[in-house]
Scaffold this motif. Structure first.
Motif, PDB file in Angstrom:
ATOM      1  N   GLU A  89       0.856  -1.168   0.000  1.00  0.00           N
ATOM      2  CA  GLU A  89       0.000   0.000   0.000  1.00  0.00           C
ATOM      3  C   GLU A  89       0.906   1.236   0.000  1.00  0.00           C
ATOM      4  N   VAL A  90       0.760   2.077  -0.994  1.00  0.00           N
ATOM      5  CA  VAL A  90       1.601   3.258  -1.120  1.00  0.00           C
ATOM      6  C   VAL A  90       0.772   4.497  -0.838  1.00  0.00           C
ATOM      7  N   ARG A  91       1.369   5.465  -0.180  1.00  0.00           N
ATOM      8  CA  ARG A  91       0.690   6.740   0.063  1.00  0.00           C
ATOM      9  C   ARG A  91       1.481   7.870  -0.579  1.00  0.00           C
ATOM     10  N   GLY A  92       0.772   8.913  -0.963  1.00  0.00           N
ATOM     11  CA  GLY A  92       1.444  10.072  -1.547  1.00  0.00           C
ATOM     12  C   GLY A  92       2.534  10.571  -0.605  1.00  0.00           C
ATOM     13  N   ALA A 240       6.336   8.849  -4.372  1.00  0.00           N
ATOM     14  CA  ALA A 240       4.956   8.496  -4.712  1.00  0.00           C
ATOM     15  C   ALA A 240       4.115   9.760  -4.805  1.00  0.00           C
ATOM     16  N   PRO A 241       3.466   9.965  -5.968  1.00  0.00           N
ATOM     17  CA  PRO A 241       2.707  11.202  -6.143  1.00  0.00           C
ATOM     18  C   PRO A 241       1.401  11.191  -5.340  1.00  0.00           C
ATOM     19  N   HIS A 242       0.885  12.372  -5.075  1.00  0.00           N
ATOM     20  CA  HIS A 242      -0.437  12.486  -4.447  1.00  0.00           C
ATOM     21  C   HIS A 242      -1.480  12.450  -5.558  1.00  0.00           C
ATOM     22  N   LEU A 243      -2.263  11.401  -5.619  1.00  0.00           N
ATOM     23  CA  LEU A 243      -3.295  11.294  -6.651  1.00  0.00           C
ATOM     24  C   LEU A 243      -4.677  11.378  -6.009  1.00  0.00           C
ATOM     25  N   GLU A 244      -5.546  12.154  -6.637  1.00  0.00           N
ATOM     26  CA  GLU A 244      -6.916  12.266  -6.141  1.00  0.00           C
ATOM     27  C   GLU A 244      -7.630  10.928  -6.357  1.00  0.00           C
ATOM     28  N   PRO A 245      -8.254  10.385  -5.322  1.00  0.00           N
ATOM     29  CA  PRO A 245      -8.940   9.099  -5.512  1.00  0.00           C
ATOM     30  C   PRO A 245      -9.999   9.189  -6.617  1.00  0.00           C
ATOM     31  N   PHE A 246     -10.191   8.068  -7.300  1.00  0.00           N
ATOM     32  CA  PHE A 246     -11.114   8.004  -8.433  1.00  0.00           C
ATOM     33  C   PHE A 246     -12.513   8.480  -8.053  1.00  0.00           C
ATOM     34  N   ALA A 247     -13.005   8.009  -6.924  1.00  0.00           N
ATOM     35  CA  ALA A 247     -14.372   8.349  -6.501  1.00  0.00           C
ATOM     36  C   ALA A 247     -14.520   9.840  -6.268  1.00  0.00           C
ATOM     37  N   GLN A 248     -13.458  10.448  -5.763  1.00  0.00           N
ATOM     38  CA  GLN A 248     -13.486  11.880  -5.488  1.00  0.00           C
ATOM     39  C   GLN A 248     -13.458  12.674  -6.786  1.00  0.00           C
ATOM     40  N   ARG A 249     -12.636  12.220  -7.708  1.00  0.00           N
ATOM     41  CA  ARG A 249     -12.501  12.957  -8.960  1.00  0.00           C
ATOM     42  C   ARG A 249     -13.780  12.909  -9.785  1.00  0.00           C
ATOM     43  N   TYR A 250     -14.425  11.740  -9.848  1.00  0.00           N
ATOM     44  CA  TYR A 250     -15.558  11.590 -10.766  1.00  0.00           C
ATOM     45  C   TYR A 250     -16.912  11.502 -10.069  1.00  0.00           C
ATOM     46  N   GLY A 251     -16.918  11.398  -8.770  1.00  0.00           N
ATOM     47  CA  GLY A 251     -18.197  11.280  -8.075  1.00  0.00           C
ATOM     48  C   GLY A 251     -18.919   9.976  -8.360  1.00  0.00           C
ATOM     49  N   ILE A 252     -18.183   8.963  -8.779  1.00  0.00           N
ATOM     50  CA  ILE A 252     -18.767   7.637  -9.013  1.00  0.00           C
ATOM     51  C   ILE A 252     -17.860   6.588  -8.399  1.00  0.00           C
ATOM     52  N   LYS A 253     -18.434   5.400  -8.181  1.00  0.00           N
ATOM     53  CA  LYS A 253     -17.680   4.328  -7.544  1.00  0.00           C
ATOM     54  C   LYS A 253     -17.045   3.448  -8.614  1.00  0.00           C
ATOM     55  N   GLY A 254     -15.742   3.242  -8.546  1.00  0.00           N
ATOM     56  CA  GLY A 254     -15.058   2.483  -9.584  1.00  0.00           C
ATOM     57  C   GLY A 254     -14.418   1.206  -9.071  1.00  0.00           C
ATOM     58  N   GLU A 259      -5.396  -8.128 -14.223  1.00  0.00           N
ATOM     59  CA  GLU A 259      -4.598  -9.344 -14.038  1.00  0.00           C
ATOM     60  C   GLU A 259      -3.177  -9.085 -13.570  1.00  0.00           C
ATOM     61  N   THR A 260      -2.642  -7.898 -13.834  1.00  0.00           N
ATOM     62  CA  THR A 260      -1.241  -7.686 -13.488  1.00  0.00           C
ATOM     63  C   THR A 260      -1.115  -6.794 -12.257  1.00  0.00           C
ATOM     64  N   GLY A 261      -0.065  -7.052 -11.509  1.00  0.00           N
ATOM     65  CA  GLY A 261       0.177  -6.283 -10.297  1.00  0.00           C
ATOM     66  C   GLY A 261       0.341  -4.803 -10.580  1.00  0.00           C
ATOM     67  N   LEU A 262       0.972  -4.500 -11.710  1.00  0.00           N
ATOM     68  CA  LEU A 262       1.232  -3.101 -12.053  1.00  0.00           C
ATOM     69  C   LEU A 262      -0.072  -2.313 -12.174  1.00  0.00           C
ATOM     70  N   ILE A 263      -1.033  -2.876 -12.883  1.00  0.00           N
ATOM     71  CA  ILE A 263      -2.282  -2.141 -13.106  1.00  0.00           C
ATOM     72  C   ILE A 263      -3.161  -2.209 -11.857  1.00  0.00           C
ATOM     73  N   ALA A 264      -3.115  -3.337 -11.166  1.00  0.00           N
ATOM     74  CA  ALA A 264      -3.819  -3.406  -9.881  1.00  0.00           C
ATOM     75  C   ALA A 264      -3.269  -2.333  -8.945  1.00  0.00           C
ATOM     76  N   TYR A 269      -4.059   2.530  -5.879  1.00  0.00           N
ATOM     77  CA  TYR A 269      -3.613   3.887  -5.560  1.00  0.00           C
ATOM     78  C   TYR A 269      -4.788   4.865  -5.641  1.00  0.00           C
ATOM     79  N   LEU A 270      -5.654   4.622  -6.630  1.00  0.00           N
ATOM     80  CA  LEU A 270      -6.811   5.495  -6.843  1.00  0.00           C
ATOM     81  C   LEU A 270      -7.986   5.072  -5.966  1.00  0.00           C
ATOM     82  N   GLU A 271      -7.734   4.110  -5.106  1.00  0.00           N
ATOM     83  CA  GLU A 271      -8.728   3.618  -4.145  1.00  0.00           C
ATOM     84  C   GLU A 271      -9.950   3.015  -4.830  1.00  0.00           C
ATOM     85  N   MET A 272      -9.720   2.381  -5.972  1.00  0.00           N
ATOM     86  CA  MET A 272     -10.788   1.641  -6.640  1.00  0.00           C
ATOM     87  C   MET A 272     -10.873   0.256  -6.007  1.00  0.00           C
ATOM     88  N   THR A 273     -12.009  -0.408  -6.180  1.00  0.00           N
ATOM     89  CA  THR A 273     -12.158  -1.771  -5.658  1.00  0.00           C
ATOM     90  C   THR A 273     -11.462  -2.745  -6.605  1.00  0.00           C
TER      91      THR A 273
END
Ligand code: ZN
Ligand code: ZN
Length: 419
Positions: A89-92, A240-254, A259-264, A269-273
């Motif tokens: 788990e990485v934090r900004g 590690a950059p500070h990234l706005e969580p996906f839900a905050q940026r778009y107002g929707i749940k993502g 399949e790969t660790g990199l994309i997971a 990082y964006l706090e998606m499920t």
């Protein structure tokens, strides 16, 4: 306005160039893809530059762009994203390092002038494969000044280190001397914040040796005539950059079905499920229907699901048309399942994160095809899903960073810009 949900399916490295063995067709054009063609025929198509025209995208930078985060702003090197990729788990603000479990011989000492008394005998500790979890555990969580040192093992001799604490910088030189027979390199920092990082990192390196040299895993290795993995040698510092969580940026749940660790790692990082998908191997043998089922399950309580099927990229890297065609047919099967089981009113987009042409064996900066179907699109004249077929489409040519705007517009979830 009625809100709808959306799924974005990415065939990793899907796009290609004409292949002579396929009579000048691309693998996508040659593959049997009735379901992808139906998405194109019922929907709106275009060609997309994942990052920008001609830019050779990595999977990480491209996925950042596709999710609407400008990689030129937020991508600070592979370090943080690789660390994410192994499930840390990485934090900004974290300083992330790629590391090796290495072997040092001698009695290591840390002086102002550098490390003395010991040299690196094997940078990879004979490619140690077993016991690294226990070794990482032994040093994980160490506190030095006000900084916490987090360590996790990766494959073989590799591991990752995160330094988490106030006032740290990432302009720090490597501990790993990159050659054997030398002592560990003294980490040096460029600016004040990075000097603090270097001081902590040098201390961590010494302490890792003090703890690991007598660790039972190493005692057993010595008894078996193997080299001990008795130091952690860090390199490649990244902030590690500070990234706005996906839900905050778009107002929707993502959610992200990947399949790969990199994309997971990016999605985490964006706090998606990120659901666990048994059968998703990331290889040519992956169970694409397991991925499809996970998408459907995620749609129950999420508005948006990203899915990445890795297999097409592998055929491209191996310069093998047949495995790439088979992987694309798996993508077609995945799309068929999603369309058959999706809730009514779904918007479905299919595209790629970059081209991985058979003829090149690596990622290129060519455009990738894009098709979007769903109740709110304006269908165009395109009838099949292919690199060249989509050129006539209504979406024309756009960038990866446009995708989320286009989808949230179709979904009816986007805030109005202006009055
Ligand atoms: Zn990729
Ligand atoms: Zn690739």
């Amino acid at each position: 306005m009625k809100r709808t949900k959306a799924v974005l399916i990415i065939g990793d490295g899907l796009a290609d160039r004409p292949v002579p063995e396929l009579d000048g067709r691309t693998p996508l054009e040659a593959a049997d893809t009735p379901n992808l063609d139906r998405v194109a025929a019922e929907g709106e198509c275009g060609q997309m530059d994942p990052i920008g025209p001609g830019i050779r995208a990595g999977s990480d930078t491209s996925h950042l762009a596709l999710l609407g985060y400008d990689p030129f702003q937020v991508y600070t090197g592979r370090g943080p994203f690789e660390v994410l990729g192994i499930g840390m788990e990485v934090r900004g603000g974290d300083i992330c390092f790629r590391c090796n479990f290495s072997t040092v011989e001698g009695e290591l000492q840390l002086t102002d002038g550098g490390f003395t008394g010991a040299t690196i005998a094997d940078r990879r500790a004979q490619r140690i494969a077993e016991g690294t979890h226990d070794l990482a555990q032994a040093v994980d969580g160490m506190k030095i000044e006000d900084v916490t040192c987090l360590v996790k093992e990766s494959v073989e001799h590799r591991c990752a280190l995160i330094l988490r604490g106030p006032g740290l910088g990432a302009k720090v030189s490597d501990i790993d001397p990159h050659e054997e027979g030398k002592p560990p390199h003294l980490a040096l920092g460029e600016d004040e914040a990075s000097k603090k990082t270097a001081r902590i990192l040098n201390q961590f390196t010494l302490k890792s040796w003090e703890i690991l040299k007598d660790h039972p895993v190493n005692t057993q290795r010595l008894e078996a005539g193997k080299l001990p993995a008795n130091i952690i040698a860090a390199r490649g510092a990244g902030l590690a950059p500070h990234l706005e969580p996906f839900a905050q940026r778009y107002g929707i749940k993502g959610a992200a079905v990947v399949e790969t660790g990199l994309i997971a790692g990016i999605a985490r990082y964006l706090e998606m499920t990120i659901p666990d998908v048994p059968g998703a191997t990331g290889g040519a043998d992956t169970d694409e229907l397991a991925l499809a089922q996970a998408i459907i399950a995620m749609l129950e309580d999420h508005d948006f699901v990203l899915c990445n099927l890795k297999a097409p990229d592998l055929g491209g890297h191996d310069s093998q048309p047949e495995p790439k065609i088979k992987a694309i047919e798996k993508l077609d099967n995945l799309v068929a399942y999603v369309r058959a089981h999706a809730p009514a009113g779904l918007h479905l987009a299919v595209t790629a994160d970059h081209a991985t042409p058979i003829s090149f064996g690596d990622h290129t900066g060519d455009t990738v095809p894009l098709a979007i179907c769903g109740p709110n699109v304006r269908p165009d004249s395109v009838r099949s899903f292919g690199e060249r077929a989509v050129v006539a489409g209504g979406l024309s040519r756009l960038r990866g960073s446009d995708i989320m705007n286009i989808l949230t517009n179709l979904m009816g979830t986007q805030e109005k810009y202006g009055a």
